[in-house]
Design an enzyme around this catalytic site. Structure first.
Site, short mmCIF file in Angstrom:
data_model
loop_
_atom_site.label_atom_id
_atom_site.label_comp_id
_atom_site.label_asym_id
_atom_site.label_seq_id
_atom_site.Cartn_x
_atom_site.Cartn_y
_atom_site.Cartn_z
N GLY A 82 21.21 14.53 -70.88
CA GLY A 82 21.72 13.49 -71.78
C GLY A 82 21.47 12.08 -71.26
N LEU A 140 23.55 9.70 -70.04
CA LEU A 140 24.15 9.40 -68.74
C LEU A 140 23.70 10.40 -67.68
CD1 LEU A 140 26.01 7.56 -67.18
CD2 LEU A 140 27.96 8.89 -68.00
N ALA A 154 29.16 16.75 -72.92
CA ALA A 154 30.27 16.46 -73.83
C ALA A 154 29.83 16.68 -75.26
CB ALA A 154 30.73 15.01 -73.66
N THR A 190 36.35 7.88 -72.50
CA THR A 190 35.88 6.89 -73.48
C THR A 190 36.94 5.82 -73.80
OG1 THR A 190 35.26 6.67 -75.82
CG2 THR A 190 36.58 8.56 -75.27
N TYR A 199 37.72 13.33 -81.97
CA TYR A 199 36.91 13.13 -80.75
C TYR A 199 37.76 12.47 -79.66
CZ TYR A 199 33.61 10.71 -77.64
OH TYR A 199 32.94 10.22 -76.54
N LYS A 252 38.88 13.93 -75.98
CA LYS A 252 38.51 13.27 -74.72
C LYS A 252 39.74 12.95 -73.88
CE LYS A 252 34.90 12.18 -73.51
NZ LYS A 252 33.91 12.96 -72.69
N1 NAP Z 1 27.29 7.23 -75.40
C1 NAP Z 1 28.35 6.43 -75.42
O1 NAP Z 1 28.31 5.30 -75.92
C2 NAP Z 1 29.66 6.91 -74.81
C3 NAP Z 1 30.80 6.13 -75.02
C4 NAP Z 1 32.01 6.54 -74.45
C5 NAP Z 1 32.04 7.69 -73.68
N2 NAP Z 1 30.93 8.43 -73.50
C6 NAP Z 1 31.01 9.64 -72.67
O2 NAP Z 1 30.02 9.60 -71.67
C7 NAP Z 1 29.59 10.91 -71.36
C8 NAP Z 1 28.07 10.99 -71.44
O3 NAP Z 1 27.66 10.66 -72.77
P1 NAP Z 1 26.11 10.48 -73.15
O4 NAP Z 1 25.98 9.19 -73.86
O5 NAP Z 1 25.24 10.75 -71.97
O6 NAP Z 1 25.98 11.64 -74.22
P2 NAP Z 1 24.69 12.49 -74.63
O7 NAP Z 1 23.44 11.70 -74.42
O8 NAP Z 1 25.01 13.05 -75.99
O9 NAP Z 1 24.68 13.66 -73.55
C9 NAP Z 1 25.60 14.72 -73.59
C10 NAP Z 1 24.88 15.92 -73.04
O10 NAP Z 1 25.80 17.02 -73.05
C11 NAP Z 1 25.07 18.17 -73.47
N3 NAP Z 1 26.03 19.13 -74.02
C12 NAP Z 1 26.68 19.10 -75.22
N4 NAP Z 1 27.48 20.16 -75.34
C13 NAP Z 1 27.33 20.88 -74.19
C14 NAP Z 1 27.89 22.09 -73.73
N5 NAP Z 1 28.77 22.77 -74.48
N6 NAP Z 1 27.52 22.55 -72.50
C15 NAP Z 1 26.62 21.88 -71.76
N7 NAP Z 1 26.05 20.72 -72.14
C16 NAP Z 1 26.40 20.23 -73.35
C17 NAP Z 1 24.11 17.66 -74.52
O11 NAP Z 1 23.04 18.56 -74.66
P3 NAP Z 1 22.42 18.83 -76.14
O12 NAP Z 1 22.11 17.51 -76.73
O13 NAP Z 1 21.23 19.67 -75.83
O14 NAP Z 1 23.51 19.57 -76.87
C18 NAP Z 1 23.67 16.33 -73.90
O15 NAP Z 1 22.55 16.50 -73.04
C19 NAP Z 1 30.35 11.83 -72.31
O16 NAP Z 1 31.50 12.31 -71.66
C20 NAP Z 1 30.77 10.92 -73.44
O17 NAP Z 1 31.92 11.37 -74.10
C21 NAP Z 1 29.73 8.07 -74.04
#
Ligand code: NAP
Length: 302
Positions: free
Chosen positions: A17, A19, A66, A107, A131, A135
């Site tokens: 993902g 992060l 996530a 988040t 969501y 979280k």
């Molecule tokens: N992006 C933001 O702006 C934001 C804001 C606040 C908090 N956060 C938090 O930051 C963290 C990282 O977010 P991110 O932006 O890196 O999100 P992301 O790009 O959507 O990455 C999440 C990763 O988790 C994988 N995933 C989903 N379900 C899964 C499961 N059941 N088992 C194993 N892997 C799984 C996804 O794989 P697939 O795509 O292949 O399913 C994806 O690679 C998360 O905790 C998120 O809640 C993000």
């Protein structure tokens, strides 16, 4: 014992993902780094989590996996709870059993957005969506590990994965529209602390390497702005002429409620030694990285 530090091992879940790719990159230089993408480890499968932790025996687990579809969670709240809360409990228990430190991400959405000064770790969460509730429960469950860092991040952009894939953050969508000369509709009434995944990953390394006090930290770039002001800044940096149209959150009906005011104070994590430059500095560095990656692949951003 020799005086040398033995190599430490980190296990990164959700490694494919936004992060996750940044975390793998930040640790790879001096840690034995095992990144498991979704297809390699399903964190909602508690037995698979136990097996992976027992097999790799990490000193530290960084959970970047996530359920991140904020609107989708309104339709399937049980799946959001399964991944964002109960899977975190399984990871925390496996970490505790294996004597590993757990790093978990939450988040800004845990807050209701009714404040007018940046939220600190002492402020009371009040989630307004499925969501956000999932979280918040994940934050509580992560504390089952001993020790654990729970890091609230927000409005992420620029994980190495996004330079090479179609996965795009809100900031990337703004950059894409501006670069393509398309008009862009932007919220003028949502205030955020945009955060560069590379800076967040570096802050995680700092906390872990310095063995900072365990607990909850707000891990964002310094400062805050409305999405409209962020877009104006990007427009200026790109020298783009495409128009920006102000819209309010009330005009756009989204399934999940968004906090209007999401500025987070990073004072606690900065006091612990993390370096988190201003969001403008972070955007500048990201635009340069995007531009270099685009040149290498034959595409330009402007
Ligand atoms: N992006 C933001 O702006 C934001 C804001 C606040 C908090 N956060 C938090 O930051 C963290 C990282 O977010 P991110 O932006 O890196 O999100 P992301 O790009 O959507 O990455 C999440 C990763 O988790 C994988 N995933 C989903 N379900 C899964 C499961 N059941 N088992 C194993 N892997 C799984 C996804 O794989 P697939 O795509 O292949 O399913 C994806 O690679 C998360 O905790 C998120 O809640 C993000």
């Amino acid at each position: 014992m020799s005086g040398k530090n033995p190599t430490r091992r980190v296990l990164v879940t959700g490694a494919g993902g936004q992060l996750g790719t940044a975390i793998v990159q930040a640790f790879a230089a001096s840690w034995d780094t095992i990144g498991l993408a979704h297809r390699e480890l399903e964190i909602a499968d508690a037995r698979a989590v136990q097996r992976a932790v027992a097999r790799h025996a990490p000193d530290c687990i960084v959970n970047c996996a996530a359920y991140t579809d904020v609107d989708g969670a309104e339709r399937e709240p049980a799946r959001a709870l399964e991944i964002n809360a109960f899977a975190v409990l399984a990871l925390a228990r496996a970490a505790r059993a294996g004597g590993a430190l757990l790093v978990h991400f939450s988040t800004d959405f845990v807050f209701d957005g009714l404040a007018d000064t940046p939220y600190t770790e002492a402020d009371r969460p009040n989630p307004r969506s499925a969501y956000a509730a999932s979280k918040l429960m994940g934050e509580w469950f992560a504390e089952e590990a001993e020790p654990a860092y729970v890091l609230r991040v927000e409005s992420l952009f620029g994980g190495p994965a996004v330079l090479h894939t179609a996965r795009r953050s809100s900031l990337d969508r703004i950059v894409d529209h501006l670069a393509e000369g398309k008009p862009t509709r932007i919220f003028h009434d949502r205030t955020v602390s945009p955060s560069y995944a590379v800076d967040v990953a570096s802050a995680v390394r700092t906390l872990v390497d310095r063995r900072a006090a365990p607990g909850l930290y707000h891990c964002v770039n310094t400062g805050a702005a409305t999405w409209y002001d962020v877009a104006l800044y990007v427009q200026g940096r790109l020298g783009a002429a495409a128009p920006l149209e102000r819209v309010s959150t009330d005009e756009v009906r989204l399934p999940a409620a968004r906090p209007k005011f999401s500025a987070l104070s990073n004072a606690k994590i900065v006091a612990a030694g993390a370096v988190l430059p201003t969001w403008q500095d972070a955007v500048d560095r990201y635009l340069s990285a995007r531009s270099s990656a685009a040149r290498l692949s034959g595409f330009g951003v402007n």
